[in-house]
Write a protein that holds these residues in place. Structure first.
Motif, mmCIF file in Angstrom:
data_model
loop_
_atom_site.group_PDB
_atom_site.id
_atom_site.type_symbol
_atom_site.label_atom_id
_atom_site.label_comp_id
_atom_site.label_asym_id
_atom_site.label_seq_id
_atom_site.Cartn_x
_atom_site.Cartn_y
_atom_site.Cartn_z
ATOM 1 N N ALA A 1 75.555 87.453 45.451
ATOM 2 C CA ALA A 1 76.876 88.074 45.473
ATOM 3 C C ALA A 1 76.813 89.579 45.696
ATOM 4 O O ALA A 1 77.800 90.182 46.098
ATOM 5 N N TRP A 2 75.668 90.166 45.439
ATOM 6 C CA TRP A 2 75.502 91.618 45.569
ATOM 7 C C TRP A 2 75.665 92.053 47.013
ATOM 8 O O TRP A 2 75.200 91.355 47.928
ATOM 9 N N PRO A 3 76.313 93.216 47.260
ATOM 10 C CA PRO A 3 76.979 94.088 46.284
ATOM 11 C C PRO A 3 78.480 93.787 46.189
ATOM 12 O O PRO A 3 79.098 93.390 47.172
ATOM 13 N N THR A 4 79.026 94.023 45.026
ATOM 14 C CA THR A 4 80.459 93.810 44.819
ATOM 15 C C THR A 4 81.194 95.116 44.531
ATOM 16 O O THR A 4 82.406 95.112 44.339
ATOM 17 N N ARG A 5 80.450 96.218 44.500
ATOM 18 C CA ARG A 5 81.060 97.531 44.284
ATOM 19 C C ARG A 5 80.186 98.605 44.939
ATOM 20 O O ARG A 5 79.152 98.294 45.538
ATOM 21 N N SER A 6 80.609 99.850 44.833
ATOM 22 C CA SER A 6 79.904 100.941 45.498
ATOM 23 C C SER A 6 78.503 101.153 44.921
ATOM 24 O O SER A 6 78.229 100.801 43.764
ATOM 25 N N ILE A 7 77.633 101.722 45.738
ATOM 26 C CA ILE A 7 76.239 101.973 45.380
ATOM 27 C C ILE A 7 75.997 103.475 45.377
ATOM 28 O O ILE A 7 76.425 104.186 46.292
ATOM 29 N N ARG A 8 75.315 103.950 44.350
ATOM 30 C CA ARG A 8 75.000 105.383 44.250
ATOM 31 C C ARG A 8 73.627 105.655 44.860
ATOM 32 O O ARG A 8 72.646 105.007 44.519
ATOM 33 N N PHE A 9 73.588 106.619 45.779
ATOM 34 C CA PHE A 9 72.353 107.017 46.454
ATOM 35 C C PHE A 9 71.998 108.426 45.965
ATOM 36 O O PHE A 9 72.541 109.419 46.436
ATOM 37 N N ILE A 10 71.081 108.513 45.007
ATOM 38 C CA ILE A 10 70.725 109.799 44.402
ATOM 39 C C ILE A 10 69.796 110.581 45.318
ATOM 40 O O ILE A 10 68.793 110.059 45.813
ATOM 41 N N VAL A 11 70.150 111.840 45.536
ATOM 42 C CA VAL A 11 69.307 112.782 46.280
ATOM 43 C C VAL A 11 68.879 113.869 45.287
ATOM 44 O O VAL A 11 69.729 114.588 44.761
ATOM 45 N N PRO A 12 67.583 114.006 45.003
ATOM 46 C CA PRO A 12 67.141 114.947 43.968
ATOM 47 C C PRO A 12 67.012 116.392 44.445
ATOM 48 O O PRO A 12 66.233 117.162 43.886
ATOM 49 N N TYR A 13 67.790 116.750 45.458
ATOM 50 C CA TYR A 13 67.786 118.103 46.010
ATOM 51 C C TYR A 13 69.222 118.510 46.332
ATOM 52 O O TYR A 13 70.112 117.657 46.423
ATOM 53 N N PRO A 14 69.474 119.814 46.552
ATOM 54 C CA PRO A 14 70.844 120.280 46.780
ATOM 55 C C PRO A 14 71.430 119.755 48.091
ATOM 56 O O PRO A 14 70.697 119.350 49.000
ATOM 57 N N PRO A 15 72.759 119.791 48.217
ATOM 58 C CA PRO A 15 73.406 119.399 49.474
ATOM 59 C C PRO A 15 72.997 120.348 50.610
ATOM 60 O O PRO A 15 72.689 121.517 50.379
ATOM 61 N N GLY A 16 73.000 119.819 51.815
ATOM 62 C CA GLY A 16 72.776 120.650 52.989
ATOM 63 C C GLY A 16 71.362 120.686 53.513
ATOM 64 O O GLY A 16 71.131 121.114 54.645
ATOM 65 N N VAL B 1 76.479 109.299 48.225
ATOM 66 C CA VAL B 1 75.380 110.219 47.926
ATOM 67 C C VAL B 1 75.730 111.052 46.697
ATOM 68 O O VAL B 1 76.827 111.598 46.583
ATOM 69 N N ASP B 2 74.766 111.139 45.772
ATOM 70 C CA ASP B 2 74.937 111.882 44.518
ATOM 71 C C ASP B 2 73.783 112.880 44.402
ATOM 72 O O ASP B 2 72.654 112.495 44.128
ATOM 73 N N ASN B 3 74.050 114.163 44.644
ATOM 74 C CA ASN B 3 73.005 115.202 44.572
ATOM 75 C C ASN B 3 72.728 115.583 43.125
ATOM 76 O O ASN B 3 73.628 116.022 42.409
ATOM 77 N N ARG B 4 71.474 115.427 42.696
ATOM 78 C CA ARG B 4 71.043 115.787 41.341
ATOM 79 C C ARG B 4 69.782 116.640 41.455
ATOM 80 O O ARG B 4 68.669 116.170 41.263
ATOM 81 N N ALA B 5 69.963 117.921 41.792
ATOM 82 C CA ALA B 5 68.825 118.804 42.052
ATOM 83 C C ALA B 5 68.259 119.387 40.773
ATOM 84 O O ALA B 5 68.944 119.477 39.752
ATOM 85 N N GLY B 6 66.976 119.814 40.859
ATOM 86 C CA GLY B 6 66.355 120.538 39.754
ATOM 87 C C GLY B 6 64.931 120.109 39.501
ATOM 88 O O GLY B 6 64.562 118.949 39.721
ATOM 89 N N ALA B 7 64.105 121.079 39.076
ATOM 90 C CA ALA B 7 62.719 120.835 38.651
ATOM 91 C C ALA B 7 61.901 120.108 39.713
ATOM 92 O O ALA B 7 61.192 119.142 39.431
ATOM 93 N N GLY B 8 61.987 120.588 40.955
ATOM 94 C CA GLY B 8 61.183 120.009 42.021
ATOM 95 C C GLY B 8 61.494 118.560 42.317
ATOM 96 O O GLY B 8 60.620 117.820 42.780
ATOM 97 N N GLY B 9 62.747 118.156 42.063
ATOM 98 C CA GLY B 9 63.155 116.775 42.300
ATOM 99 C C GLY B 9 63.099 115.903 41.069
ATOM 100 O O GLY B 9 63.591 114.762 41.082
ATOM 101 N N ASN B 10 62.523 116.404 39.981
ATOM 102 C CA ASN B 10 62.331 115.582 38.789
ATOM 103 C C ASN B 10 63.643 115.190 38.106
ATOM 104 O O ASN B 10 63.742 114.109 37.518
ATOM 105 N N VAL B 11 64.655 116.067 38.174
ATOM 106 C CA VAL B 11 65.931 115.769 37.508
ATOM 107 C C VAL B 11 66.565 114.519 38.118
ATOM 108 O O VAL B 11 66.938 113.577 37.409
#
Length: 321
Positions: free
Chosen positions: A24-39, A63-73
């Motif tokens: 059945a997957w997917p039935t809702r939106s999917i979050r794509f984390i990027v461990p660096y800033p936009p752009g 896309v969900d940008n979560r930058a910090g600590a060399g990508g570790n965040v």
């Protein structure tokens, strides 16, 4: 005996429910984390893939940008997300090969906490030189460095970054003594090599290509095993230093425990996307080359990269607390 059959019955129910959920997957939106800033290049590649994945899966990939600590965040956020197929990560050489040896402690395990999906791309690295430096290629650079040990400096994106370690690998394999000058990113380092404040820079092709085309810097060699399409006139470093290879790479991963049918589908769809002409064109805009490959191939690649860079990090003494 009754308990045994009851146990088998429950296992069958659990298997059926898992299979149904995967089907059945997917039935809702999917979050794509990027461990660096936009752009940046990572963000552009993830956004390019997210649009095509949205079309393929029938659900929005955000896309969900979560930058910090060399990508570790961002990697930690992904690692601790539910393994239900609704979170994926654009991992990188830093998050999944370098940082485990560079940082004294990570809040995630790059192997145990993730399920590989596919390798997305590589970005070649290059050796930049100021036009006044009396060298035309890698052989000239090695000769000049050996003639002047400890006198030539090279810039990088920062202590322990991919370009720093590419320089350390070069030093080890050539027996040269170059002085490392860390910067806070490649843009200020590129400005300084164009201005003659530093003679050399281990750079990525994305940042180096325009200054090279305009004649503001030289490119002495590229770090990939083969010459790159954008600058085919430039020899590889490996043509002068056999076995030398170094590049920035990126890949798609999910939290460990994500159902295998979901991983398999994401892998199939991602590989199709990476082979498409429009994605090749978009990636080329940031100097990236699509790769692809199965989850097993990506896992083996990351394992080899982790061993390789652990040795370089140990030899260089690089450390981030």
């Amino acid at each position: 005996m009754k308990k045994y059959f009851k146990y088998l019955f429950l296992l069958n129910i659990l298997h059926c429910s898992i299979s149904f959920g995967a089907d059945a997957w997917p039935t809702r939106s999917i979050r794509f984390i990027v461990p660096y800033p936009p752009g940046g290049p990572t963000d552009l590649m993830a956004r390019s893939m997210s649009g095509r994945l949205t079309e393929a899966l029938g659900q929005t990939v955000v896309v969900d940008n979560r930058a910090g600590a060399g990508g570790n965040v961002g990697a930690e956020v992904a690692a601790k997300s539910p393994p239900d197929g609704y979170t994926i990560l654009m991992g990188a050489i830093s998050t999944h090969s370098i940082n485990v040896s560079l940082y004294r402690k990570l809040a995630f395990d790059p192997v145990k906490d993730f399920a590989p999906i596919t390798q997305a791309s590589i970005i070649p690295l290059v050796i930049n030189a100021h036009p006044s430096l009396p060298v035309a290629n890698v052989k000239d650079l090695i000769a000049l460095a050996k003639k002047n040990p400890g006198q030539l400096s090279y810039g990088s994106s920062g202590n322990g970054g991919g370009t720093h370690l590419a320089g350390e690998l070069f030093k080890t394999m050539t027996g040269t003594n170059l002085l490392h000058v860390p910067y806070k990113g490649l843009n200020p380092a590129t400005i300084d090599v164009m201005g003659g404040n530093i003679p050399l820079l281990f750079n990525d092709l994305t940042t180096a290509i325009q200054p090279y085309k305009s004649g503001r810097v030289k490119i002495l060699g590229v770090s990939t095993a083969k010459r790159v399409q954008q600058i085919p006139e430039v020899a590889t470093i490996g043509e002068s230093v056999p076995g030398y290879e170094s590049h920035t790479w990126f890949g798609v991963l999910a939290p460990a425990g994500t159902p295998q049918p979901v991983i398999d589908r994401l892998s199939r769809e991602s590989m199709k996307i990476l082979q498409s002409d429009d994605i090749k064109k978009r990636f080329a805009e940031v100097g990236a080359e699509p790769v692809g490959g199965t989850p097993q191939q990506f896992a083996a690649f990351m394992a080899a990269e982790t061993v390789k860079w652990a040795k370089v990090i140990k030899a260089s003494g690089a450390r981030v607390d």
